[in-house]
Design an enzyme around this catalytic site. Structure first.
Site, short mmCIF file in Angstrom:
data_model
loop_
_atom_site.label_atom_id
_atom_site.label_comp_id
_atom_site.label_asym_id
_atom_site.label_seq_id
_atom_site.Cartn_x
_atom_site.Cartn_y
_atom_site.Cartn_z
CE LYS A 53 -3.58 -9.84 12.08
NZ LYS A 53 -5.37 -9.93 11.82
CG ASN A 69 0.35 -12.06 11.80
OD1 ASN A 69 0.78 -9.98 12.52
ND2 ASN A 69 -0.96 -11.92 11.14
CG HIS A 128 -1.77 -10.16 6.66
ND1 HIS A 128 -2.35 -9.06 7.12
CD2 HIS A 128 -1.55 -11.01 7.59
CE1 HIS A 128 -3.51 -10.12 7.64
NE2 HIS A 128 -2.91 -11.08 8.43
CD GLU A 174 -3.56 -15.50 7.38
OE1 GLU A 174 -3.80 -15.11 8.99
OE2 GLU A 174 -3.82 -13.86 6.66
CB SER A 212 -12.04 -15.91 12.65
OG SER A 212 -12.40 -14.23 12.53
N GLY A 228 -10.54 -11.47 11.79
CA GLY A 228 -10.89 -10.94 12.34
C GLY A 228 -12.57 -10.65 12.33
CD GLU A 281 -5.16 -6.92 9.16
OE1 GLU A 281 -3.86 -7.64 9.80
OE2 GLU A 281 -5.74 -8.11 9.49
P1 PGA Z 1 -7.08 -13.36 12.58
O1 PGA Z 1 -6.37 -13.00 12.10
O2 PGA Z 1 -7.16 -14.72 13.75
O3 PGA Z 1 -7.69 -12.17 14.72
O4 PGA Z 1 -8.15 -13.53 12.31
C1 PGA Z 1 -4.93 -13.91 11.41
C2 PGA Z 1 -4.24 -13.27 10.55
O5 PGA Z 1 -4.49 -11.76 9.68
O6 PGA Z 1 -3.29 -13.49 10.02
#
Ligand code: PGA
Length: 249
Positions: A12, A10, A98, A167, A210, A173, A100
């Site tokens: 982003k 992903n 997601h 998640e 993460s 993150g 976000e």
């Molecule tokens: P991350 O993000 O690996 O940077 O924690 C995972 C995600 O949001 O899909």
């Protein structure tokens, strides 16, 4: 859905044409005889879907989008992309729900509409869900996950075309990951719930939050995890391959 371990990148709001060039090594690795166990999926920003679809054409790598609008075809929705448009771009999957995006006001009802339309368009859905730190601290995790799943899956028929992505929001993150014992318990609970309530014979659930080239050695010990949704570490091809190699070896 697949017996291979899923590695979903992903990107982003990261990635340029320069980043796309760096995936050559990942393509090479995916085709090598060392790789019989990994299924790689790239979810770049919309602007890079076309070039990654072309680049990965003769490989087993699939491409997905990171979101879609809840209206299926077309409409007066400035700045939005529909499931139909994503399908036409050559992507085969789409991430929906997601955290976000949820944080920008996406409700369970909108997520449900998006899932129905994306599946109807014959896109596979990567359905993200997870609890916030506040919800975790107040022991509401199970309740929240159940609610997100029930509302997100209302009237959904093609459940076998969904990859579930657990998640925990507090893990994205932040470098923080649930310990193996609790993560395994969570996966067992989710699998049982999806099997009994939705009659999905073999639900595919990936973990996201993460994941990196160090903690993967621990995470891979949890057999109930069917793959990983990887943000930060996936834009770096070297780290991404490292994560895959460490998992499958
Ligand atoms: P991350 O993000 O690996 O940077 O924690 C995972 C995600 O949001 O899909």
């Amino acid at each position: 859905m697949t017996n291979k371990i899923l590695f979903i990148a992903n990107w982003k709001m990261f990635g340029t044409k320069k980043t796309v060039k760096t995936i050559n090594n990942v393509i090479k690795f995916s085709k090598s005889k060392h790789n019989k166990k990994a299924k790689i999926i790239y979810c770049p920003p919309y602007t890079l879907i076309d070039s990654i679809v072309k680049k990965t054409k003769n490989s087993e790598i699939d491409v997905g989008a990171q979101n879609c609008h809840f209206e299926k075809n077309t409409g007066p929705f400035t700045g939005s992309i529909s499931a139909d448009m994503i399908k036409e771009s050559g992507a085969k999957l789409v991430i929906i729900g997601h955290s976000e995006v949820r944080m920008q006001g996406e409700t369970n009802l909108i997520i449900n509409k998006k899932i129905i339309n994306a599946l109807h368009t014959k896109l596979k859905v990567i359905f993200c869900f997870g609890e916030t730190l506040k919800e975790k601290k107040s022991n509401k995790t199970k309740l929240v996950l159940k609610k997100q799943l029930i509302l997100g899956l209302k009237y959904v028929k093609n459940l076998n075309n969904i990859i579930f992505a657990y998640e925990p929001v507090w893990s994205i993150g932040t470098g923080k990951v649930l310990d193996n014992k609790n993560l395994r318990t969570q996966f067992l609970y989710l699998k049982k719930f999806l099997k009994t309530k939705y009659k999905i014979k073999k639900p595919t659930i990936v973990y996201g939050g993460s994941v990196n080239d160090k903690n993967i050695l621990n995470l891979k010990k949890i057999n109930e995890i069917d793959g990983f949704l990887i943000g930060g570490a996936s834009t770096n091809s070297k780290k991404f391959i490292d994560i895959i190699k460490k998992t499958i070896n």
